[in-house]
Every structure is written in C-alpha cells, then in structure tokens.
Design a protein around this motif. Structure first.
Motif, PDB file in Angstrom:
ATOM      1  N   UNK A 251       0.837  -1.206   0.000  1.00 22.75           N
ATOM      2  CA  UNK A 251       0.000   0.000   0.000  1.00 22.75           C
ATOM      3  C   UNK A 251       0.871   1.256   0.000  1.00 22.75           C
ATOM      4  N   UNK A 252       1.972   1.225   0.740  1.00 20.18           N
ATOM      5  CA  UNK A 252       2.870   2.376   0.780  1.00 20.18           C
ATOM      6  C   UNK A 252       3.511   2.611  -0.580  1.00 20.18           C
ATOM      7  N   UNK A 253       3.957   1.542  -1.250  1.00 20.11           N
ATOM      8  CA  UNK A 253       4.528   1.681  -2.600  1.00 20.11           C
ATOM      9  C   UNK A 253       3.499   2.227  -3.578  1.00 20.11           C
ATOM     10  N   UNK A 254       2.285   1.720  -3.490  1.00 18.89           N
ATOM     11  CA  UNK A 254       1.219   2.193  -4.370  1.00 18.89           C
ATOM     12  C   UNK A 254       0.938   3.675  -4.137  1.00 18.89           C
ATOM     13  N   UNK A 255       0.908   4.065  -2.898  1.00 17.86           N
ATOM     14  CA  UNK A 255       0.658   5.465  -2.560  1.00 17.86           C
ATOM     15  C   UNK A 255       1.783   6.367  -3.060  1.00 17.86           C
ATOM     16  N   UNK A 256       3.026   5.920  -2.919  1.00 18.40           N
ATOM     17  CA  UNK A 256       4.164   6.715  -3.378  1.00 18.40           C
ATOM     18  C   UNK A 256       4.125   6.880  -4.894  1.00 18.40           C
ATOM     19  N   UNK A 257       3.806   5.809  -5.613  1.00 24.22           N
ATOM     20  CA  UNK A 257       3.733   5.890  -7.073  1.00 24.22           C
ATOM     21  C   UNK A 257       2.598   6.809  -7.510  1.00 24.22           C
ATOM     22  N   UNK A 258       1.463   6.716  -6.861  1.00 25.95           N
ATOM     23  CA  UNK A 258       0.329   7.573  -7.205  1.00 25.95           C
ATOM     24  C   UNK A 258       0.615   9.035  -6.888  1.00 25.95           C
ATOM     25  N   UNK A 259       1.270   9.295  -5.762  1.00 24.60           N
ATOM     26  CA  UNK A 259       1.637  10.669  -5.418  1.00 24.60           C
ATOM     27  C   UNK A 259       2.616  11.249  -6.428  1.00 24.60           C
ATOM     28  N   UNK A 260       3.586  10.448  -6.842  1.00 23.54           N
ATOM     29  CA  UNK A 260       4.571  10.912  -7.818  1.00 23.54           C
ATOM     30  C   UNK A 260       3.912  11.186  -9.174  1.00 23.54           C
ATOM     31  N   UNK A 261       3.004  10.310  -9.596  1.00 25.19           N
ATOM     32  CA  UNK A 261       2.307  10.514 -10.869  1.00 25.19           C
ATOM     33  C   UNK A 261       1.442  11.769 -10.815  1.00 25.19           C
ATOM     34  N   UNK A 262       0.787  12.001  -9.710  1.00 28.81           N
ATOM     35  CA  UNK A 262      -0.049  13.195  -9.569  1.00 28.81           C
ATOM     36  C   UNK A 262       0.811  14.454  -9.572  1.00 28.81           C
ATOM     37  N   UNK A 263       1.943  14.414  -8.902  1.00 29.58           N
ATOM     38  CA  UNK A 263       2.841  15.573  -8.879  1.00 29.58           C
ATOM     39  C   UNK A 263       3.369  15.881 -10.280  1.00 29.58           C
ATOM     40  N   UNK A 264       3.698  14.833 -11.042  1.00 29.15           N
ATOM     41  CA  UNK A 264       4.159  15.054 -12.413  1.00 29.15           C
ATOM     42  C   UNK A 264       3.036  15.617 -13.292  1.00 29.15           C
TER      43      UNK A 264
END
Length: 96
Positions: free
Chosen positions: A78-91
């Motif tokens: 869940x933490x990895x998924x959240x980090x990837x989603x946060x990074x995609x949203x920031x980009x």
C-alpha cells in the motif's frame, strides 16, 4: 475469549510494523495494525475451524506469524502504491 488476546498481540505487532517500515508519512498510523489484526483474525478463525483448539500452540503461532507477514507485505504494498500515485499526480500537475 482467547481470540481477543491473539488480536491484541497482532495489533501490537502491527504497531511495530508501522514503526519498522520506512515512509511512515505516506500512510496512516492505523493501517499496519488493522492489516495485522485482520490477518490474525482470519488465521485464528481458520485454525479453530480446522480443529486446532484455542489452547493449541500452533493456533497462536500461525495467527501471530500471519499477522507479521501479512502486515509487512500489505503495508509495504500500500505504501509503494501510494508513493507511485503521489509521484504521478505531482508530475501531472507539474510540481516536479
């Protein structure tokens, strides 16, 4: 009544998992304990349904090991998924 003791121990394991894994700021403080508690409840229930008694040591070992393993794996996923989603949203928003 013994299941309550197993679940309290599983939630304590989940608290330890929360503090042991990195990126605590990306998840809530109750995520790891709830995953560990749910895993222990399912494991304890399956052990009793298969005929292992509540006083049998294997019921406790299986429940607490399941809490630790599923707690670590679930929290990390869940933490990895959240980090990837946060990074995609920031980009996508042009923040990076």
């Amino acid at each position: 009544m013994y299941i309550l003791l197993a679940l309290i121990a599983a939630v304590a394991i989940g608290v330890g998992v929360h503090f042991a894994l990195p990126h605590r700021e990306r998840r809530g403080v109750a995520l790891a304990p709830s995953i560990a508690g749910a895993a222990a409840a399912v494991a304890y229930g399956l052990c009793t349904w298969t005929g292992l008694g509540e006083a049998n040591i294997w019921t406790w070992v299986i429940s607490l090991v399941a809490a630790a393993v599923v707690g670590v794996a679930g929290t990390a996923a869940i933490t990895r998924s959240r980090a990837a989603r946060d990074e995609a949203t920031a980009r996508r928003l042009g923040l990076v």
